[in-house]
Design a protein around this motif. Structure first.
Motif, short mmCIF file in Angstrom:
data_model
loop_
_atom_site.label_atom_id
_atom_site.label_comp_id
_atom_site.label_asym_id
_atom_site.label_seq_id
_atom_site.Cartn_x
_atom_site.Cartn_y
_atom_site.Cartn_z
N GLU A 103 -1.49 1.28 -6.64
CA GLU A 103 -1.58 1.73 -4.74
C GLU A 103 -1.02 2.56 -4.66
O GLU A 103 -1.34 3.37 -3.18
CB GLU A 103 -1.21 0.33 -4.19
CG GLU A 103 -1.44 0.26 -2.98
CD GLU A 103 -1.08 -1.00 -2.46
OE1 GLU A 103 -1.08 -1.18 -1.06
OE2 GLU A 103 -0.60 -1.86 -2.68
N GLU A 104 0.84 2.77 -4.79
CA GLU A 104 1.88 4.56 -4.43
C GLU A 104 0.05 5.29 -4.84
O GLU A 104 0.73 6.07 -4.04
CB GLU A 104 2.41 4.09 -5.39
CG GLU A 104 3.87 3.14 -4.65
CD GLU A 104 3.81 3.23 -3.67
OE1 GLU A 104 4.19 4.34 -3.21
OE2 GLU A 104 4.29 1.92 -2.53
N ARG B 151 -2.08 5.59 -1.80
CA ARG B 151 -1.71 6.10 -0.80
C ARG B 151 -1.24 7.81 -0.33
O ARG B 151 -0.92 8.27 0.51
CB ARG B 151 -0.14 4.83 -0.25
CG ARG B 151 -1.04 4.13 0.42
CD ARG B 151 0.28 2.63 0.11
NE ARG B 151 -0.42 1.40 1.08
CZ ARG B 151 -0.64 1.21 1.89
NH1 ARG B 151 -1.36 1.65 2.60
NH2 ARG B 151 -0.40 -0.18 1.91
N SER B 152 -0.12 8.05 -1.66
CA SER B 152 0.02 9.70 -1.86
C SER B 152 -1.26 10.42 -1.65
O SER B 152 -0.84 11.70 -0.80
CB SER B 152 0.64 9.86 -3.15
OG SER B 152 -0.18 9.65 -4.19
N ALA C 108 -6.22 4.53 2.52
CA ALA C 108 -5.52 3.26 1.11
C ALA C 108 -7.06 1.99 0.78
O ALA C 108 -6.94 2.19 -0.21
CB ALA C 108 -4.41 3.37 1.05
N ARG C 109 -6.01 1.10 1.88
CA ARG C 109 -7.24 0.56 1.57
C ARG C 109 -8.29 0.27 1.29
O ARG C 109 -9.27 -0.62 0.99
CB ARG C 109 -6.74 -1.30 2.81
CG ARG C 109 -5.53 -1.54 3.28
CD ARG C 109 -4.78 -2.32 4.65
NE ARG C 109 -5.76 -3.68 4.02
CZ ARG C 109 -5.29 -4.46 4.09
NH1 ARG C 109 -4.38 -4.53 3.45
NH2 ARG C 109 -5.65 -5.24 3.73
N PRO D 7 -3.16 8.06 2.31
CA PRO D 7 -2.42 7.03 3.85
C PRO D 7 -3.17 6.74 4.65
O PRO D 7 -2.82 5.23 5.16
CB PRO D 7 -1.24 7.23 3.55
CG PRO D 7 -1.57 9.29 3.50
CD PRO D 7 -2.49 9.88 2.57
N GLU D 8 -4.11 7.18 5.19
CA GLU D 8 -4.68 6.51 6.49
C GLU D 8 -5.60 5.66 5.55
O GLU D 8 -6.26 4.54 6.62
CB GLU D 8 -5.31 7.49 7.62
CG GLU D 8 -3.65 8.07 7.82
CD GLU D 8 -4.09 9.51 8.94
OE1 GLU D 8 -5.56 9.87 9.48
OE2 GLU D 8 -3.41 9.79 9.76
#
Length: 228
Positions: free
Chosen positions: A63-64, A67-68, A74-75, A71-72
């Motif tokens: 997940e990290e 997100r890197s 990721a889900r 970031p907007e």
């Protein structure tokens, strides 16, 4: 072990359709991942033990990474990227099991994964921007560049498939040659090489897939930044 072990083998035929060992192994890996996911999520606890902590740590690491890059979103892409990453890791490591070969040493398997990434990049791009806005970026900054955009999409998909296939095939060939020369006198170095290379190739494939999907989602934003 001989050179023919690196080739596909037909397990059975259904009419004109041939079911190879690559297909059977891939089905088996999909079943393993499904059962594993079901077992892991059956008894989640607010006070996790060592097993749950390890699983949560692995998912958190993925997940990290997502997100890197996104970031907007990721889900949105996390389920696809995480599943793809886990499958490629498991597929690459399958070659360590006696009598089995990594499905990713077969070009048809890596091509299927690359096509899946290709379709997913467009799907997520259209879903986040809308069809018209997404297709418009192929005409930016000039409609003359449309053929080059199309060629770029095709070549990066081919490169994604060939890169993973070539690296995994060469890894199994190297292991085969060493075993033919040295027998089983050096199994541990070969084993460690296989594990490290399998994890590295899975990481690279997953990151490239994430970048391609991110490029599809953010194509509109990138175009607006260039205008500014």
């Amino acid at each position: 072990m001989d050179g023919t072990d690196l080739l596909q083998h037909v397990v059975w035929r259904i009419g004109p359709v041939e079911i190879t060992d690559t297909v059977v192994t891939t089905w088996g890996l999909m079943l393993v991942l499904w059962i594993f996911s079901w077992l892991v999520t059956r008894r989640l606890s607010d006070k996790p033990g060592a097993w749950q902590t390890a699983i949560e740590g692995s998912i958190g690491t993925i997940e990290e990474a997502v997100r890197s890059v996104l970031p907007e979103h990721a889900r949105l892409v996390m389920p696809f990227i995480a599943t793809l990453w886990l499958f490629v890791v498991l597929a690459n490591l399958t070659g360590l099991i006696p009598g089995l070969h990594s499905p990713t040493r077969d070009l048809s398997a890596t091509a299927g994964l690359a096509i899946l990434v290709f379709l997913s990049a467009h799907w997520y791009g259209i879903r986040s921007q809308g069809l018209r806005a997404y297709l418009r970026h192929y005409l930016t900054p000039s409609p003359i560049l449309l053929p080059f955009h199309v060629i770029g999409e095709i070549t990066r998909t081919v490169a994604l498939a060939v890169r993973l296939f070539g690296n995994m095939m060469s890894l199994e060939m190297a292991a085969l040659l060493v075993l033919l020369v040295a027998g089983f006198l050096a199994p541990i170095p070969i084993l460690m090489l296989h594990i490290v290379e399998a994890l590295v190739q899975a990481y690279l494939f997953g990151m490239l897939a994430l970048i391609y999907v991110g490029g599809g989602i953010q194509s509109q934003q990138l175009r607006e930044q260039k205008k500014e």
